[in-house]
Design an enzyme around this catalytic site. Structure first.
Site, mmCIF file in Angstrom:
data_model
loop_
_atom_site.group_PDB
_atom_site.id
_atom_site.type_symbol
_atom_site.label_atom_id
_atom_site.label_comp_id
_atom_site.label_asym_id
_atom_site.label_seq_id
_atom_site.Cartn_x
_atom_site.Cartn_y
_atom_site.Cartn_z
ATOM 1 N N VAL A 412 0.813 -1.218 0.000
ATOM 2 C CA VAL A 412 0.000 0.000 0.000
ATOM 3 C C VAL A 412 0.848 1.270 0.000
ATOM 4 C CG1 VAL A 412 -1.993 -1.080 1.093
ATOM 5 C CG2 VAL A 412 -0.190 -0.091 2.522
ATOM 6 N N ASN A 438 -7.049 -0.852 7.356
ATOM 7 C CA ASN A 438 -6.600 -1.480 8.597
ATOM 8 C C ASN A 438 -5.083 -1.609 8.694
ATOM 9 O OD1 ASN A 438 -6.780 -3.514 10.965
ATOM 10 N ND2 ASN A 438 -5.805 -4.718 9.340
ATOM 11 N N SER A 490 -6.438 4.767 16.714
ATOM 12 C CA SER A 490 -6.002 4.054 17.914
ATOM 13 C C SER A 490 -6.322 4.918 19.121
ATOM 14 C CB SER A 490 -4.496 3.763 17.846
ATOM 15 O OG SER A 490 -4.007 3.343 19.095
ATOM 16 N N TYR A 503 4.010 7.150 16.139
ATOM 17 C CA TYR A 503 2.787 6.361 15.982
ATOM 18 C C TYR A 503 1.564 7.191 16.374
ATOM 19 C CZ TYR A 503 -0.550 2.522 16.527
ATOM 20 O OH TYR A 503 -1.650 1.691 16.423
ATOM 21 N N LYS A 507 -1.824 8.305 14.121
ATOM 22 C CA LYS A 507 -3.197 7.997 14.515
ATOM 23 C C LYS A 507 -4.024 9.259 14.764
ATOM 24 C CE LYS A 507 -2.647 3.696 13.943
ATOM 25 N NZ LYS A 507 -3.297 3.048 12.781
ATOM 26 N N ILE A 540 -4.509 -4.155 21.580
ATOM 27 C CA ILE A 540 -5.059 -5.421 21.089
ATOM 28 C C ILE A 540 -3.951 -6.462 21.079
ATOM 29 C CG2 ILE A 540 -6.401 -6.503 19.248
ATOM 30 C CD1 ILE A 540 -7.762 -4.093 20.534
#
Length: 616
Positions: A412, A438, A490, A503, A507, A540
């Site tokens: 991607v 995702n 997130s 990160y 997000k 998760i």
């Protein structure tokens, strides 16, 4: 053929013998009856009959041709006459409609665009007023005609088709309180409808002029005043015109020897003020420039506008503002009530059976679990991942359980490769109903320990690739006015966390662009059915979060991919704009924004929840 040659020769008496070529190539000498043999005579008679028959045929052809021409000319004339008659009928009907207050719907739409009367009721009311004013004009005309003392020699009075000067001046005086000189009254009437200057006001000219007079912009009103003051209609206001306009504005004293001297001095002062290009006269540009700088000078040469326009506009705007505020309060509380009711009565779930769902990052973790669960709901799942082996394993598991799935290898971060694959899947599977962005990576260490390539790759996967996916599939959704786009942010997009600085940046970016895109779609189409859902998962148990830290494990334990995927799919099917996993985290974040920063830091220190570095 020899006989034909002889017959022609016999017709020319007194002519010298002329050799006539015959079919055999010879020449037959002819001499006025010298060779009048019986055979030749019979042949000549036959030729005469043939010639007579040929002449009749030619005359008949010419006659038919001329008759045809006359019929065509007659048809053309009749068509032209019919067209002219139809045009006259249309004009007569249009005039009758105007006088009766009826307006063609197309003309009404055109007038709404040309004027500032955007409300249909306003235009209807003004049309009725126009009808009454025209009726007054007709009545006045009939009265004058009947009361004429010289009725015996009077000419028939033409029908008044519009608002004439007398009624118009009375309207200005009684309705708009305009009391000014005769010459200005005349100029206002002539300038009202600049397309038909000086003629009775028709419906369109009446409405356009009234729009400028009542609700015109400062520029439009200034242009109207200039037309009024331009007595010679040559595009300039000269000294002579100024003198005519200003000569009665000064009070003349009995002792003044030449009262006009004061007017001349005033003209010089006004000219100096308005003549910006110093050419001795005031052009439209001069007038507009002066009035723009000093708006009070718009009626320097006389009362030519609606002095109540500003007050009327202010009152109108205030009323409009009050209505908007009332509507805002009503809609605001309706939205609050709907939200409270929604807490106790969740929205119905959208059916995904038979629809096409595209998910990126389906090789493992939540992407794989979402693919499996969407397939169980009857959806056709398109699995995209950079890892062909793990992606094929996901497809096989779906197919083994009886679901429909297709696997595609895609990096991607490579835009051209992504766009090409998007075009391919559209051809193979048609419309994509649900798009789930995702794919993502999550390096966990301090900012100063991140490499350039690591940060760039994180943004390319976690944020930039979303743009390419949306650009590929959103146009079809907008065209069909349906579809869903799910973007995984997130809880690191809600709170800043240690060891996740880049990160968190990615997000927070997802949250920002999804919110902006939702507004963009809403502004473009308030009735848009394209749904956007931003997901904020907590930690998760997929392997991305390698070293989680929490003081109270029972409150902040890792969430299984199966539970998280089920919650994400439910949020998408409910059409939620934002949803966290667990759901209450979004509400906690909003409440936390109301608490002072220092107090919230004390709470964070007490909970001691986060992610430790993955490099030690």
């Amino acid at each position: 053929m020899n006989g034909i040659g002889m017959g022609k020769a016999g017709a020319g008496k007194g002519r010298s013998p002329t050799p006539t070529p015959n079919r055999d190539g010879g020449a037959a000498a002819t001499a006025g009856g010298a060779a009048a043999a019986p055979t030749a005579t019979g042949a000549a008679a036959g030729v005469g009959r043939s010639t007579l028959h040929a002449n009749k045929t030619i005359l008949k052809t010419v006659s038919v041709f001329l008759a045809s021409g006359k019929r065509n000319s007659s048809n053309q004339q009749s068509k032209a006459a019919a067209a002219a008659l139809q045009n006259k009928r249309q004009q007569r009907q249009r005039r009758m409609d105007e006088l009766s207050g009826k307006v063609n719907p197309k003309l009404l739409d055109s007038l709404r665009k040309k004027t500032r009367f955007t409300n249909r009721d306003e235009l209807d009311a003004l049309c009725r007023i126009y009808r009454k004013l025209v009726s007054n004009c007709q009545y006045a005309a009939k009265t004058l005609a009947s009361s004429s003392s010289s009725a015996a020699i009077a000419k028939p009075h033409a029908a008044v088709e519009g608002i004439d000067r007398i009624v118009f001046r009375e309207l200005l005086h009684s309705t708009f309180d305009i009391v000014t000189e005769e010459i200005l009254m005349e100029r206002i009437f002539c300038s009202w409808d600049k397309a038909h200057e000086g003629l009775p006001l028709r419906l369109e000219g009446w409405l356009i002029g009234l729009s400028t007079f009542l609700r015109g912009t400062p520029t439009e009103r200034a242009a109207f005043c200039f037309r009024v003051y331009d007595l010679n209609t040559d595009g300039f206001i000269t000294k002579d015109e100024m003198f005519t306009l200003l000569r009665n504005c000064l009070i003349k004293q009995p002792q003044d020897e030449d009262p006009d001297e004061g007017v001349k001095d005033l003209v010089e002062i006004v000219l100096k003020k308005f003549d910006l290009d110093k050419d001795g006269k005031v052009s439209m540009e001069d007038f507009m420039g002066t009035v723009t700088a000093e708006p009070l000078l718009i009626e320097a040469f006389g009362h030519a506008g609606n002095s109540n326009t500003a007050n009327s506009n202010d009152i109108y705007n205030i009323v409009l503002l009050v209505v908007d505020i009332v509507m805002l309060i009503v809609k605001f509380w309706i939205a609050i009530v709907e939200a409270i009711v929604g807490l106790f009565r969740p929205a119905p779930l959208e059916e995904v059976n038979g629809k096409v769902v595209l998910i990126t990052g389906t090789g493992h973790g939540m992407g794989k679990q979402m693919a499996l669960q969407y397939a169980k709901l009857g959806a056709t799942v398109l699995c995209w991942d950079v890892n062909e082996q793990t992606n094929n394993q996901t497809v096989k598991e779906i197919q083994k359980s009886g679901g429909k799935a297709f696997g595609y290898v895609c990096n991607v971060t490579k835009r051209e490769e992504l766009l090409e694959l998007a075009q391919k899947v559209r051809k193979e599977h048609g419309f994509i109903h649900v798009l789930v962005n995702n794919a993502g990576i999550m390096p966990c260490h301090p900012l100063l320990e991140h490499t350039e390539n690591e940060i760039r790759l994180m943004y390319d996967i976690n944020v930039i690739s979303h743009f390419w996916m949306i650009q590929s599939f959103l146009p079809d959704m907008i065209e069909r006015n349906e579809g869903s786009i799910v973007a995984l942010s997130s809880c690191a997009g809600l709170f800043g966390l240690v060891n996740l600085v880049p990160y968190c940046g990615t997000k927070f970016a997802v949250r920002g662009y999804m919110s902006a895109l939702a507004e963009e779609l809403r502004q473009k189409n308030p009735q848009s059915n394209v749904k956007l859902t931003t997901i904020f998962p907590y930690m998760i148990d997929t392997g991305l979060c390698k070293n989680p830290r929490y003081r109270f494990p029972s409150l902040f334990k890792l969430i299984s991919p199966e539970v998280a995927s089920a919650s994400i799919i439910e949020a998408q099917r409910q059409g939620l704009e934002e949803a966290s996993v667990p759901r209450h985290f979004v509400a906690v974040e909003k409440i936390g924004r109301l608490i002072p920063r220092k107090a919230m830091r004390l709470v964070n220190d007490f909970l001691d929840t986060g992610v430790d570095t993955d490099k030690h």
